[in-house]
Design an enzyme around this catalytic site. Sequence first.
Site, PDB file in Angstrom:
ATOM      1  N   GLY A  46       0.839  -1.197   0.000  1.00  0.00           N
ATOM      2  CA  GLY A  46       0.000   0.000   0.000  1.00  0.00           C
ATOM      3  C   GLY A  46       0.870   1.241   0.000  1.00  0.00           C
ATOM      4  N   GLN A  51       2.788   9.881   2.018  1.00  0.00           N
ATOM      5  CA  GLN A  51       4.148   9.328   2.038  1.00  0.00           C
ATOM      6  C   GLN A  51       5.025   9.861   0.914  1.00  0.00           C
ATOM      7  OE1 GLN A  51       2.422   5.179   2.418  1.00  0.00           O
ATOM      8  NE2 GLN A  51       4.332   4.900   3.551  1.00  0.00           N
ATOM      9  N   CYS A  91       6.022  -0.520   7.459  1.00  0.00           N
ATOM     10  CA  CYS A  91       5.656   0.707   6.751  1.00  0.00           C
ATOM     11  C   CYS A  91       6.856   1.167   5.946  1.00  0.00           C
ATOM     12  CB  CYS A  91       5.247   1.787   7.752  1.00  0.00           C
ATOM     13  SG  CYS A  91       4.756   3.339   6.967  1.00  0.00           S
ATOM     14  N   LEU A  92       6.616   1.540   4.704  1.00  0.00           N
ATOM     15  CA  LEU A  92       7.704   2.030   3.850  1.00  0.00           C
ATOM     16  C   LEU A  92       8.319   3.305   4.416  1.00  0.00           C
ATOM     17  CD1 LEU A  92       6.019   1.362   0.397  1.00  0.00           C
ATOM     18  CD2 LEU A  92       7.848   0.027   1.476  1.00  0.00           C
ATOM     19  N   HIS A 133      -4.404   1.274   7.639  1.00  0.00           N
ATOM     20  CA  HIS A 133      -3.033   1.806   7.766  1.00  0.00           C
ATOM     21  C   HIS A 133      -2.851   3.023   6.847  1.00  0.00           C
ATOM     22  CE1 HIS A 133       1.538   0.975   7.910  1.00  0.00           C
ATOM     23  NE2 HIS A 133       1.419   1.770   6.870  1.00  0.00           N
ATOM     24  N   GLU A 134      -3.373   2.919   5.616  1.00  0.00           N
ATOM     25  CA  GLU A 134      -3.216   4.027   4.655  1.00  0.00           C
ATOM     26  C   GLU A 134      -4.076   5.234   5.035  1.00  0.00           C
ATOM     27  OE1 GLU A 134      -0.736   3.490   3.057  1.00  0.00           O
ATOM     28  OE2 GLU A 134      -0.689   1.311   2.964  1.00  0.00           O
ATOM     29  N   HIS A 137      -2.308   7.228   7.499  1.00  0.00           N
ATOM     30  CA  HIS A 137      -1.311   8.138   6.899  1.00  0.00           C
ATOM     31  C   HIS A 137      -1.972   9.445   6.465  1.00  0.00           C
ATOM     32  CE1 HIS A 137       2.462   5.937   6.655  1.00  0.00           C
ATOM     33  NE2 HIS A 137       1.910   4.890   6.063  1.00  0.00           N
TER      34      HIS A 137
HETATM   35  O1  GNR Z   1       4.105  -2.747   2.574  1.00  0.00           O
HETATM   36  C1  GNR Z   1       3.439  -2.623   3.609  1.00  0.00           C
HETATM   37  N1  GNR Z   1       3.145  -3.725   4.330  1.00  0.00           N
HETATM   38  C2  GNR Z   1       2.221  -3.738   5.363  1.00  0.00           C
HETATM   39  C3  GNR Z   1       2.167  -4.874   6.151  1.00  0.00           C
HETATM   40  C4  GNR Z   1       1.254  -4.961   7.190  1.00  0.00           C
HETATM   41  C5  GNR Z   1       0.379  -3.916   7.428  1.00  0.00           C
HETATM   42  C6  GNR Z   1       0.437  -2.768   6.651  1.00  0.00           C
HETATM   43  C7  GNR Z   1       1.345  -2.687   5.631  1.00  0.00           C
HETATM   44  S1  GNR Z   1       1.361  -1.263   4.629  1.00  0.00           S
HETATM   45  C8  GNR Z   1       3.027  -1.283   4.060  1.00  0.00           C
HETATM   46  C9  GNR Z   1       3.234  -0.209   2.988  1.00  0.00           C
HETATM   47  C10 GNR Z   1       3.044   1.154   3.618  1.00  0.00           C
HETATM   48  O2  GNR Z   1       3.823   1.682   4.338  1.00  0.00           O
HETATM   49  N2  GNR Z   1       1.915   1.760   3.363  1.00  0.00           N
HETATM   50  O3  GNR Z   1       1.658   2.951   3.922  1.00  0.00           O
HETATM   51 NI    NI Z   2       2.779   2.984   5.781  1.00  0.00          NI
END
Ligand code: GNR
Ligand code: NI
Length: 169
Positions: A46, A51, A91-92, A133-134, A137
């Site tokens: 995601g 980001q 998270c990236l 999660h997104e 952000h």
């Molecule tokens: O790549 C991602 N893996 C992930 C694994 C478990 C729960 C959420 C994520 S999102 C993350 C990519 C990211 O940072 N998206 O904002």
């Molecule tokens: Ni993230």
Amino acid sequence: MAKLKILEFPDPRLRTKATPVVAVDDELRKLIGDMLETMYAAPGIGLAATQVDVHQRLLVTDVSVDRDDPHVLINPEILEKDGVIATDEGCLSVPGYYEEVERSEHIKVRFLDREGVEVELESRGLLAVCIQHEIDHLDGKLFVDYLSEAKRTRIRKKLEKERRQQAVV
Ligand code: GNR
Ligand code: NI
């Protein structure tokens, strides 16, 4: 298409609350293409516009094993949520760290797709986790905010140290 630079914790720009997208036009679709390319290259499941330092309410995700099932969510709104699921999240923007976070297991979300058409989607499991999660952000929130202050500080200090060392190479 172009790969975009991903902001990393504790960059204060990650704390920006994104504002609604006002027009689903070709310029936005170019950004969507760039975000998908950036997500697949990372690789990640995601990516939120926040980001890549664009503070509009837009996210992309693809939780499929074959990496061929992208979802694009513009101005997403969670309508319903239920159940609890604990996932090891990464998270990236917090590279190299994985910690367990609890979220709703099932959500119903309403958004505009990349043609500007209103869509409702029911999701569960990893897709539901990723969308939550997104959306966090887009509200300036990171998964490390669910951890203890001690853990968050440890992660911040390690990332800051890594970055200092990269700066002198
Ligand atoms: O790549 C991602 N893996 C992930 C694994 C478990 C729960 C959420 C994520 S999102 C993350 C990519 C990211 O940072 N998206 O904002
Ligand atoms: Ni993230």
